[in-house]
Design an enzyme around this catalytic site. Sequence first.
Site, PDB file in Angstrom:
ATOM      1  N   ILE A 157      26.014  29.561  18.001  1.00  0.00           N
ATOM      2  CA  ILE A 157      24.767  30.301  17.994  1.00  0.00           C
ATOM      3  C   ILE A 157      23.870  29.777  19.506  1.00  0.00           C
ATOM      4  CG2 ILE A 157      22.685  30.850  17.121  1.00  0.00           C
ATOM      5  CD1 ILE A 157      24.331  30.612  14.407  1.00  0.00           C
ATOM      6  N   ASP A 176      23.460  18.403  22.347  1.00  0.00           N
ATOM      7  CA  ASP A 176      24.412  18.398  21.388  1.00  0.00           C
ATOM      8  C   ASP A 176      25.040  17.106  21.145  1.00  0.00           C
ATOM      9  OD1 ASP A 176      25.952  21.128  20.119  1.00  0.00           O
ATOM     10  OD2 ASP A 176      27.123  19.133  19.820  1.00  0.00           O
ATOM     11  N   ALA A 243      17.671  27.861  12.219  1.00  0.00           N
ATOM     12  CA  ALA A 243      18.857  27.047  11.812  1.00  0.00           C
ATOM     13  C   ALA A 243      18.872  26.742  10.328  1.00  0.00           C
ATOM     14  CB  ALA A 243      18.957  25.785  13.002  1.00  0.00           C
ATOM     15  N   ARG A 244      18.036  25.749   9.909  1.00  0.00           N
ATOM     16  CA  ARG A 244      17.761  25.385   8.456  1.00  0.00           C
ATOM     17  C   ARG A 244      16.674  24.854   8.385  1.00  0.00           C
ATOM     18  NH1 ARG A 244      21.007  28.275   7.277  1.00  0.00           N
ATOM     19  NH2 ARG A 244      23.085  28.165   6.362  1.00  0.00           N
ATOM     20  N   ASP A 268      12.614  31.215  10.856  1.00  0.00           N
ATOM     21  CA  ASP A 268      13.263  32.428   9.897  1.00  0.00           C
ATOM     22  C   ASP A 268      13.794  31.336   8.719  1.00  0.00           C
ATOM     23  OD1 ASP A 268      14.834  34.539   9.465  1.00  0.00           O
ATOM     24  OD2 ASP A 268      16.753  33.201   9.875  1.00  0.00           O
ATOM     25  N   GLU A 273      12.756  26.838   0.658  1.00  0.00           N
ATOM     26  CA  GLU A 273      12.980  28.283   0.675  1.00  0.00           C
ATOM     27  C   GLU A 273      13.640  28.541  -0.841  1.00  0.00           C
ATOM     28  OE1 GLU A 273      16.252  30.151   3.230  1.00  0.00           O
ATOM     29  OE2 GLU A 273      15.125  29.054   4.464  1.00  0.00           O
ATOM     30  N   HIS A 291      14.696  34.458   6.592  1.00  0.00           N
ATOM     31  CA  HIS A 291      15.969  33.846   6.412  1.00  0.00           C
ATOM     32  C   HIS A 291      16.869  35.168   6.810  1.00  0.00           C
ATOM     33  CE1 HIS A 291      19.082  30.690   5.480  1.00  0.00           C
ATOM     34  NE2 HIS A 291      19.614  31.505   6.422  1.00  0.00           N
ATOM     35  N   ILE A 292      16.782  35.842   7.951  1.00  0.00           N
ATOM     36  CA  ILE A 292      17.463  37.072   8.272  1.00  0.00           C
ATOM     37  C   ILE A 292      18.320  36.978   9.535  1.00  0.00           C
ATOM     38  CG2 ILE A 292      15.898  38.646   7.081  1.00  0.00           C
ATOM     39  CD1 ILE A 292      14.706  39.114   9.834  1.00  0.00           C
ATOM     40  N   GLY A 293      18.629  35.829   9.828  1.00  0.00           N
ATOM     41  CA  GLY A 293      19.284  35.674  11.185  1.00  0.00           C
ATOM     42  C   GLY A 293      20.425  36.509  11.290  1.00  0.00           C
ATOM     43  N   ALA A 294      21.107  36.675  10.208  1.00  0.00           N
ATOM     44  CA  ALA A 294      22.557  37.094  10.038  1.00  0.00           C
ATOM     45  C   ALA A 294      22.316  38.747   9.757  1.00  0.00           C
ATOM     46  CB  ALA A 294      23.677  36.409   9.217  1.00  0.00           C
TER      47      ALA A 294
HETATM   48  N1  LIG Z   1      19.153  31.870   9.956  1.00  0.00           N
HETATM   49  C1  LIG Z   1      20.281  32.285   9.990  1.00  0.00           C
HETATM   50  O1  LIG Z   1      20.308  33.221   9.034  1.00  0.00           O
HETATM   51  C2  LIG Z   1      21.673  31.598  10.389  1.00  0.00           C
HETATM   52  C3  LIG Z   1      21.474  30.120  10.498  1.00  0.00           C
HETATM   53  N2  LIG Z   1      22.566  29.289  10.701  1.00  0.00           N
HETATM   54  C4  LIG Z   1      22.563  28.074  10.873  1.00  0.00           C
HETATM   55  O2  LIG Z   1      22.723  27.695  12.455  1.00  0.00           O
HETATM   56  C5  LIG Z   1      23.556  26.504  12.205  1.00  0.00           C
HETATM   57  C6  LIG Z   1      24.410  26.517  13.600  1.00  0.00           C
HETATM   58  O3  LIG Z   1      25.431  27.584  13.694  1.00  0.00           O
HETATM   59  P1  LIG Z   1      26.628  27.635  14.699  1.00  0.00           P
HETATM   60  O4  LIG Z   1      25.948  27.623  16.112  1.00  0.00           O
HETATM   61  O5  LIG Z   1      27.508  28.884  14.243  1.00  0.00           O
HETATM   62  O6  LIG Z   1      27.306  26.191  14.525  1.00  0.00           O
HETATM   63  P2  LIG Z   1      28.233  25.066  15.281  1.00  0.00           P
HETATM   64  O7  LIG Z   1      29.123  24.222  14.439  1.00  0.00           O
HETATM   65  O8  LIG Z   1      29.090  26.238  16.302  1.00  0.00           O
HETATM   66  O9  LIG Z   1      27.176  24.478  16.367  1.00  0.00           O
HETATM   67  C7  LIG Z   1      26.490  23.474  16.007  1.00  0.00           C
HETATM   68  C8  LIG Z   1      26.428  22.605  16.985  1.00  0.00           C
HETATM   69  O10 LIG Z   1      25.235  21.619  16.820  1.00  0.00           O
HETATM   70  C9  LIG Z   1      25.795  20.095  16.722  1.00  0.00           C
HETATM   71  N3  LIG Z   1      24.764  19.249  16.178  1.00  0.00           N
HETATM   72  C10 LIG Z   1      24.942  18.818  14.874  1.00  0.00           C
HETATM   73  N4  LIG Z   1      23.992  18.189  14.536  1.00  0.00           N
HETATM   74  C11 LIG Z   1      23.218  17.873  15.655  1.00  0.00           C
HETATM   75  C12 LIG Z   1      22.154  17.031  16.170  1.00  0.00           C
HETATM   76  N5  LIG Z   1      21.444  16.243  15.111  1.00  0.00           N
HETATM   77  N6  LIG Z   1      21.717  17.192  17.341  1.00  0.00           N
HETATM   78  C13 LIG Z   1      22.242  17.748  18.390  1.00  0.00           C
HETATM   79  N7  LIG Z   1      23.475  18.735  17.976  1.00  0.00           N
HETATM   80  C14 LIG Z   1      23.950  18.498  16.766  1.00  0.00           C
HETATM   81  C15 LIG Z   1      27.131  20.199  16.149  1.00  0.00           C
HETATM   82  O11 LIG Z   1      27.911  19.119  16.587  1.00  0.00           O
HETATM   83  P3  LIG Z   1      28.868  18.622  15.263  1.00  0.00           P
HETATM   84  O12 LIG Z   1      30.252  19.188  15.477  1.00  0.00           O
HETATM   85  O13 LIG Z   1      29.254  17.051  15.711  1.00  0.00           O
HETATM   86  O14 LIG Z   1      28.007  18.650  14.013  1.00  0.00           O
HETATM   87  C16 LIG Z   1      27.563  21.351  16.849  1.00  0.00           C
HETATM   88  O15 LIG Z   1      28.091  21.321  18.097  1.00  0.00           O
HETATM   89  C17 LIG Z   1      24.384  26.708  10.879  1.00  0.00           C
HETATM   90  O16 LIG Z   1      25.099  25.473  10.395  1.00  0.00           O
HETATM   91  C18 LIG Z   1      23.478  27.283   9.833  1.00  0.00           C
HETATM   92  O17 LIG Z   1      22.780  26.358   9.249  1.00  0.00           O
HETATM   93  C19 LIG Z   1      23.720  29.911  10.945  1.00  0.00           C
HETATM   94  C20 LIG Z   1      23.879  31.672  10.739  1.00  0.00           C
HETATM   95  C21 LIG Z   1      22.644  32.470  10.575  1.00  0.00           C
HETATM   96  O1  LIG Z   2      25.276  32.033   7.954  1.00  0.00           O
HETATM   97  C1  LIG Z   2      24.162  31.133   7.461  1.00  0.00           C
HETATM   98  O2  LIG Z   2      24.359  29.762   7.997  1.00  0.00           O
HETATM   99  C2  LIG Z   2      23.083  31.701   7.198  1.00  0.00           C
HETATM  100  O3  LIG Z   2      22.011  31.215   7.124  1.00  0.00           O
HETATM  101  C3  LIG Z   2      22.658  33.362   7.074  1.00  0.00           C
HETATM  102  O4  LIG Z   2      23.065  33.706   5.707  1.00  0.00           O
END
Ligand SMILES: NC(=O)C1=CN([C@@H]2O[C@H](COP(=O)(O)OP(=O)(O)OC[C@H]3O[C@@H](n4cnc5c(N)ncnc54)[C@H](OP(=O)(O)O)[C@@H]3O)[C@@H](O)[C@H]2O)C=CC1
Ligand SMILES: O=C(O)C(=O)CO
Length: 316
Positions: A157, A176, A243-244, A268, A273, A291-294
Amino acid sequence: MKVLANDGISKSGILALEKGGFEVITTKVAQEQVANFVNENNVDVVLVRSATKVRKDIIDACPGLKIIGRGGVGMDNIDVDYAKSKGIHVINTPASSSESVAELVFGHLFSGVRFLHDSNRNMPLEGDSNFDGLKKAYANGVELRGKTLGIVGIGRIGQATAKMALGLGMKVIAADSFIPSVDIKVEFFDGQSITTTIVSQSLESLFKEADFITLHVPAQDGYIIGEKELAIMKDGVGIVNCARGGVIDEVALVKALDSGKVAFAGLDVFESEPKPEMAILMHTKISLTPHIGAATGEAQDRIGTELASQIITLLS
Ligand SMILES: NC(=O)C1=CN([C@@H]2O[C@H](COP(=O)(O)OP(=O)(O)OC[C@H]3O[C@@H](n4cnc5c(N)ncnc54)[C@H](OP(=O)(O)O)[C@@H]3O)[C@@H](O)[C@H]2O)C=CC1
Ligand SMILES: O=C(O)C(=O)CO
């Protein structure tokens, strides 16, 4: 075989599963009834998004369960290691929603720099008596172009977000914990492209340099942004969290918004929550989404069909 899609699944996902010989149940079962429902209906696969939790209690109570599937990325609502230790497959759809989440980030950024969330709430309902006053109140917008976007977590993302930011003419920096550097290729309709290498830097230097900060990391044990981190950021910084909940200290954030240190936030996801704190919900400087990211048709289609294909492969 039976699939309970407890938080919903796209039509394309249902069709693909039915074609593969699965019965799909989309009845929403209350959290405390999930285990009973699974056992009484001989459910083989439970699919969830973020609402339903699949913790140890459900896993222990459902010995017939074969797959737990997360329609999405974050698996923090599932006891993944425990399920795997019981021989249950745990699957998710890591790449399906990156573009949708990145676009929502820009929704919040555009809203923040032009006060859209607040002006929408305040447009005069009767006549134009306050129109000029509102014009003045929202007169100090800023452009994103030329500003620095700090991306915390440059995974899927984060990279989709970086691409859009570069396309808008922003400078992109990233921090990262795993990815040291990444090439971001922005492709244009005429077939041309530009590639920019983003080298991961320290969180501290990102916080100091960025005009806007967006977080794309999984759920964490502690805050990434708390009072200390907010203090070293630029005055007037904008922060987006798609993110979360729990990666930003919301109490510290509200304080920083009130003092003007942070100009706006886009959220989001929330520490509490599905019931975010009133101080967050009522804040005029926070752009809010539930929480509608996806939550786009495209992402949900990809999620549904990807889950179906994984399930069919695992159980056929
Ligand atoms: N709002 C929404 O609806 C949605 C939210 N999300 C959230 O987005 C998050 C990220 O998704 P995505 O990009 O696909 O995940 P990825 O795993 O592709 O990328 C996350 C990156 O962040 C790094 N990371 C972890 N912790 C830290 C930190 N403390 N400081 C810096 N970097 C860090 C990870 O490293 P490492 O591999 O070492 O952990 C990894 O490289 C998901 O885990 C989810 O919680 C996702 C989809 C929808
Ligand atoms: O895919 C995720 O992690 C989301 O938060 C969306 O449901």
